[in-house]
Motif scaffolding. Sequence first.
Motif, PDB file in Angstrom:
ATOM      1  N   GLY A 169       0.781  -1.231   0.000  1.00 17.31           N
ATOM      2  CA  GLY A 169       0.000   0.000   0.000  1.00 17.31           C
ATOM      3  C   GLY A 169       0.812   1.281   0.000  1.00 17.31           C
ATOM      4  N   GLU A 170       2.142   1.193   0.249  1.00 15.33           N
ATOM      5  CA  GLU A 170       2.937   2.418   0.339  1.00 15.33           C
ATOM      6  C   GLU A 170       3.065   3.124  -1.010  1.00 15.33           C
ATOM      7  N   LEU A 171       3.387   2.365  -2.061  1.00  9.27           N
ATOM      8  CA  LEU A 171       3.548   2.992  -3.373  1.00  9.27           C
ATOM      9  C   LEU A 171       2.225   3.596  -3.837  1.00  9.27           C
ATOM     10  N   GLU A 172       1.150   2.872  -3.645  1.00 12.05           N
ATOM     11  CA  GLU A 172      -0.159   3.377  -4.048  1.00 12.05           C
ATOM     12  C   GLU A 172      -0.499   4.661  -3.287  1.00 12.05           C
ATOM     13  N   ALA A 173      -0.173   4.690  -1.991  1.00  6.77           N
ATOM     14  CA  ALA A 173      -0.460   5.880  -1.183  1.00  6.77           C
ATOM     15  C   ALA A 173       0.364   7.076  -1.652  1.00  6.77           C
ATOM     16  N   LEU A 174       1.633   6.833  -1.970  1.00  9.68           N
ATOM     17  CA  LEU A 174       2.496   7.921  -2.446  1.00  9.68           C
ATOM     18  C   LEU A 174       1.995   8.474  -3.775  1.00  9.68           C
ATOM     19  N   LEU A 175       1.715   7.572  -4.707  1.00 12.83           N
ATOM     20  CA  LEU A 175       1.273   8.023  -6.030  1.00 12.83           C
ATOM     21  C   LEU A 175      -0.093   8.698  -5.936  1.00 12.83           C
ATOM     22  N   GLY A 176      -0.952   8.201  -5.063  1.00 11.42           N
ATOM     23  CA  GLY A 176      -2.255   8.829  -4.897  1.00 11.42           C
ATOM     24  C   GLY A 176      -2.138  10.224  -4.325  1.00 11.42           C
ATOM     25  N   ALA A 177      -1.206  10.406  -3.389  1.00  7.97           N
ATOM     26  CA  ALA A 177      -1.015  11.720  -2.785  1.00  7.97           C
ATOM     27  C   ALA A 177      -0.412  12.717  -3.771  1.00  7.97           C
ATOM     28  N   CYS A 178       0.256  12.195  -4.813  1.00  7.44           N
ATOM     29  CA  CYS A 178       0.848  13.085  -5.828  1.00  7.44           C
ATOM     30  C   CYS A 178      -0.219  13.868  -6.579  1.00  7.44           C
ATOM     31  N   ASP A 179      -1.451  13.355  -6.595  1.00  9.79           N
ATOM     32  CA  ASP A 179      -2.522  14.050  -7.313  1.00  9.79           C
ATOM     33  C   ASP A 179      -2.850  15.387  -6.673  1.00  9.79           C
ATOM     34  N   GLY A 180      -2.469  15.545  -5.421  1.00 11.90           N
ATOM     35  CA  GLY A 180      -2.788  16.791  -4.736  1.00 11.90           C
ATOM     36  C   GLY A 180      -1.662  17.806  -4.707  1.00 11.90           C
ATOM     37  N   ASN A 261      17.376  19.264  -5.337  1.00 12.42           N
ATOM     38  CA  ASN A 261      16.871  19.756  -4.054  1.00 12.42           C
ATOM     39  C   ASN A 261      15.351  19.914  -4.076  1.00 12.42           C
ATOM     40  N   ALA A 262      14.798  20.324  -5.233  1.00 11.27           N
ATOM     41  CA  ALA A 262      13.344  20.452  -5.346  1.00 11.27           C
ATOM     42  C   ALA A 262      12.679  19.088  -5.186  1.00 11.27           C
ATOM     43  N   VAL A 263      13.290  18.054  -5.789  1.00 11.91           N
ATOM     44  CA  VAL A 263      12.744  16.698  -5.649  1.00 11.91           C
ATOM     45  C   VAL A 263      12.799  16.257  -4.190  1.00 11.91           C
ATOM     46  N   ARG A 264      13.919  16.529  -3.546  1.00 13.47           N
ATOM     47  CA  ARG A 264      14.080  16.130  -2.143  1.00 13.47           C
ATOM     48  C   ARG A 264      13.020  16.783  -1.264  1.00 13.47           C
ATOM     49  N   GLN A 265      12.803  18.083  -1.437  1.00 11.25           N
ATOM     50  CA  GLN A 265      11.832  18.785  -0.604  1.00 11.25           C
ATOM     51  C   GLN A 265      10.412  18.288  -0.861  1.00 11.25           C
ATOM     52  N   CYS A 266      10.062  18.086  -2.127  1.00 10.83           N
ATOM     53  CA  CYS A 266       8.715  17.592  -2.445  1.00 10.83           C
ATOM     54  C   CYS A 266       8.504  16.172  -1.925  1.00 10.83           C
ATOM     55  N   TRP A 267       9.559  15.364  -1.978  1.00 10.15           N
ATOM     56  CA  TRP A 267       9.479  13.990  -1.466  1.00 10.15           C
ATOM     57  C   TRP A 267       9.191  13.998   0.032  1.00 10.15           C
ATOM     58  N   GLU A 268       9.881  14.854   0.771  1.00  9.21           N
ATOM     59  CA  GLU A 268       9.668  14.920   2.216  1.00  9.21           C
ATOM     60  C   GLU A 268       8.264  15.420   2.545  1.00  9.21           C
ATOM     61  N   ARG A 269       7.785  16.416   1.790  1.00 11.71           N
ATOM     62  CA  ARG A 269       6.431  16.912   2.033  1.00 11.71           C
ATOM     63  C   ARG A 269       5.391  15.832   1.723  1.00 11.71           C
ATOM     64  N   LEU A 270       5.648  15.065   0.658  1.00 11.46           N
ATOM     65  CA  LEU A 270       4.731  14.003   0.271  1.00 11.46           C
ATOM     66  C   LEU A 270       4.652  12.932   1.361  1.00 11.46           C
ATOM     67  N   LYS A 271       5.801  12.571   1.942  1.00 15.84           N
ATOM     68  CA  LYS A 271       5.802  11.566   3.007  1.00 15.84           C
ATOM     69  C   LYS A 271       5.027  12.054   4.231  1.00 15.84           C
ATOM     70  N   LYS A 273       2.586  14.039   4.221  1.00 18.22           N
ATOM     71  CA  LYS A 273       1.172  14.009   3.855  1.00 18.22           C
ATOM     72  C   LYS A 273       0.592  12.606   3.991  1.00 18.22           C
ATOM     73  N   VAL A 274       1.374  11.605   3.587  1.00 16.58           N
ATOM     74  CA  VAL A 274       0.905  10.216   3.623  1.00 16.58           C
ATOM     75  C   VAL A 274       1.002   9.631   5.034  1.00 16.58           C
ATOM     76  N   ALA A 275       1.898  10.196   5.856  1.00 15.33           N
ATOM     77  CA  ALA A 275       2.177   9.628   7.186  1.00 15.33           C
ATOM     78  C   ALA A 275       0.948   9.589   8.086  1.00 15.33           C
ATOM     79  N   ALA A 276      -0.061  10.403   7.794  1.00 16.55           N
ATOM     80  CA  ALA A 276      -1.263  10.397   8.628  1.00 16.55           C
ATOM     81  C   ALA A 276      -1.941   9.039   8.593  1.00 16.55           C
TER      82      ALA A 276
END
Length: 338
Positions: A169-180, A261-271, A273-276
Motif C-alpha cells: 500500500g505504500e507505493l499506491e499511497a504515495l502516487l495517490g497523494a501526488c494528485d494533490g 533539491n526540489a525533488v528532495r523537498q517535495c518527497w519529504e512533504r509528500l511523506k 502528507k501520507v504519514a497520517a
Amino acid sequence: MATLRNRNGKWQAQVRIKGHAPRARSFTSKKDAQKWARQVEGELEASALRVDLSSLDRTTVRDVLERYRREVTVSKRGEASENKRLDGFTRQAWVEKPLSKVTAHVFARYRDQRLRLVSPGTVIRDLGLLRTIFEVAMTEWDLPLGENPLAKVRKPKTPQARERRLAAGELEALLGACDGVRNDWLRPIISLAVETGMRRGEILDVCWGDLCEETATLRIPVTKTGQPRRIPLTEGAANVFQSIRPARPDMRAKVFSVSPNAVRQCWERLKRKVAAELPVITDLRFHDLRHEAVSRFFEMGLSVPEVALISGHRDPRMLFRYTHLRAEDVGAKLRSAA
C-alpha cells in the motif's frame, strides 16, 4: 634513530627519522640488523637533505583542504555534497594544525567524537575523504609527509546494509497523494525510480534524445560510475515516458527540468502528507526505491548480469547489498516447484 631488540630469537631493527615512515625488519643475527639499520639511516638522511621538511611547519590542514576543494572537488559530480563535508572539516580544531603535528591520533580522536553524533557510515565516508585528500597531497603536490596520517586509523564497523522495501500500500499511497501536489513531475519520477532502479540524479539528467521508443530502451548519459549505460524499459516505465512526452519534444531538453533539491523537498512533504495514514512511511528514503526496483528485477527471474546491466553495478557484491528478496516469496517458489 635506529633501535634494536631481540624478539623470539630474532633481531628486529627499527629506524625512525622525522618526515619518513618508520621502517623495520627482522634478522637472524644482530650484526646483519645493525648493518641494515645503518644503511637505511643513511638513505633516509640523504633524502631528507633533498626535501624541504620545513614546508610541513608552514602548511596547515586547512591549506590542504582548501587546495583540494579548488583543484579536485570542483571537477566532481558530487561537488555540492563533498563541499558540505569539507565545510564540516574546516570547523574542527585540528584544521589549524601544521602538517608536522598531524598524526593518526588526531584523526582517531576525531573518529571517536564523530561516532557520538553521527552514524558509522557517515564517519567511514569522512575518513575516506580525508585519506584521499592526504594521498593527493603526498603524490601530486609533493608534500613530504612520511606517511598518510589516515593510513593507520581504524574505520568503524561497516553498518548493516539497509533492507527497507516498499510495504503493501505504500507505493499506491504515495502516487495517490501526488494528485494533490502542485507540480506534475513528482509522480512520474517516483514511478520511474521503481520501474527502472535509476538514481535520482540519473533520472534528472535524462534527455528526450536518450529515449528510444522503437526498442523500448533508455540511455543513461550521466552515472555515478562515470560510464553511460543503456537499459531496457519495463512496460510501466515506457508508459510513464509516453504519458509525459510532448508532441514534438526537443531531443536535447531534459525530461524533468527540476533540481535535485526540489525533488528532495517535495518527497519529504509528500511523506508527511501520507504519514497520517501510514506512519511507517516516514522511514522511507527515495533511494529505497532503487532497492525495491533491483529486488523486483530478481523476483522477475532476471539473472545477475541482466540486473547489473540495468542497475549499473560493476561489483556483484554491491548488487547483492541492493537486493532484498523476501524469504516468504522464495519459499512460495520452492513450494510451487515441488
